[in-house]
Scaffold this active site. Sequence first.
Site, PDB file in Angstrom:
ATOM      1  CG  ASP A 222       6.829  56.209  46.711  1.00  0.00           C
ATOM      2  OD1 ASP A 222       8.054  56.048  46.679  1.00  0.00           O
ATOM      3  OD2 ASP A 222       6.022  55.301  47.000  1.00  0.00           O
ATOM      4  CD  GLU A 273       9.959  55.576  43.213  1.00  0.00           C
ATOM      5  OE1 GLU A 273      10.917  54.913  43.641  1.00  0.00           O
ATOM      6  OE2 GLU A 273       8.844  55.588  43.780  1.00  0.00           O
TER       7      GLU A 273
END
Length: 551
Positions: A222, A273
């Site tokens: 993330d 990401e």
Amino acid sequence: MTTDLSTSPLTTPPVQAASWWRGAVIYQIYPRSFADGNGDGTGDLAGIRARLPYLKSLGVDAIWFTPWYSSPLADGGYDVADYRAIDPAFGTLEEAEQLIAAATELGIRTIVDIVPNHVSDQHEWFRAALAAGPGSPERQRFWFREGRGEHGERPPTDWESSFSGGTWTRTTNPDGTPGEWYLHLFAPEQPDLNWNHPDVRREHEQVLRFWFDRGVAGIRIDSATMPIKDPELPNEVTPEAHPFVDRDEIHDIYRSWRAVADSYNEPRVLVGEVWLADPHRFARYLRPDEMHTAFNFDFMMRPWDAAELRTAIVSTLDAHGPVGAPPTWVLSNHDVTRAATRYGREDSSFGFVARAFGITTDLAKAQRRARAAALLSAALPGSLYVYQGDELGLPEVEDLPLEVLQDPMHFRSGGTDPGRDGCRVPLPWTADTSSAYGFSASPATPWLPQPANWGDYSVERQDGDPRSMLTLYRTMIALRRFEPALRGEEFAWAAEDGAEVLAFRRGDDLLCLVNFGDTPIDLPAHLEVLLASGELAGSQLPTDTAVWLRV
């Protein structure tokens, strides 16, 4: 003429097994909203395990789980309190291990989320840092600083949060006086970690091993560009010298993680990401000793427009080619307005700053375009991500009562941003309203309310319907596995490509054609129609329709 899929292989062909991730179909599960096994209104691991046969029938190669860890859920689980514990709302660690094993038996791998930038303010490290006070070793794992101004009343910098507002929160000393400030690039409940500290690096490598040892095939990283900060914490933010995005030192982290991933007999996979506008900076994360793949946000955020999507495809392939990494393609995720709503707007692109209440949508047009976009993205070389519910054509739920909204993006915007709850509404499995459309194992009120027409989109209603979105996805995914051209990585633009048409070839005999124009177009000479996103008009391809042809 149609293709017989009865002999389609049920498992990844051996030639792809060692690098399964290069062409995989990966299904994203948001655990709170997928299936509720214990009937309390919140999705859980028991519910997911019971629905594994559905995912097998869909044909996916892997599941990506958004965070299922212990969390106060200040940001939907991305505020992790303990990476080695499953949140009680979802189940137990033993249930997670059983789920991973059960999925593996069905040929479905598991990818879990890791959030290196921050932890929850309930994490034992942060609680210890608050208790220890200024100057303590415990605080060195985070970014605690004195404030500016005569009495430290101003935050150390004027940086803006990804969730709107400031990025610093002031602490209170034991005697009640104002204390130091701590950094949080997201919500105040998500304090940023200091990656210059060896404890932080060591802990994350141990967390990777913890999950890899339990059979997890990979991790999704993330906010992968953000963990490293300029230690001087300069106030000025510029793209050329950004104090906390895409700093060169970040790559040392992922090289060390790649070494961990490669140490297993079946090497684990790193998926990033990576939100970056510069494709060359993006590609640096995909060098052979760093991540295997990264999310392609440019394609997802573009409007429904041939030239725009062609530009995204070209830049994506050009960026990935030199580093030998496969691209990824995705239409929606847990942060983004669903494609089956977005594509029916006057501005069909996506941008966080443009999100607002009351935007007009033509849902029929959006559905038609979402079907065509599915075939377009599935025909491109690389891996395909499917966000739960996209295979059902679920629209964004835009009329949730204000009192049920939970997303911090809504609250920190002062109520102007509707937030991300609309794409996280629990899935409809049946038309039975008493069990929240089959979402819960028994009558229950789901954690977010479902629309009155949710049953129309349910798996029960679509299963077996040859015209349904679910049937389209099942057939599309089976063809990706069955057709040699779609299993390979060859790609070439076709002569039919034009201002209102996208056309490209895969291998020697497969053509993908998408009509973005206002009028039907003639189909080129072909041997067989493999799959179309909508009804063909004789030998013509209607507007907002895609087709796969054998030529």
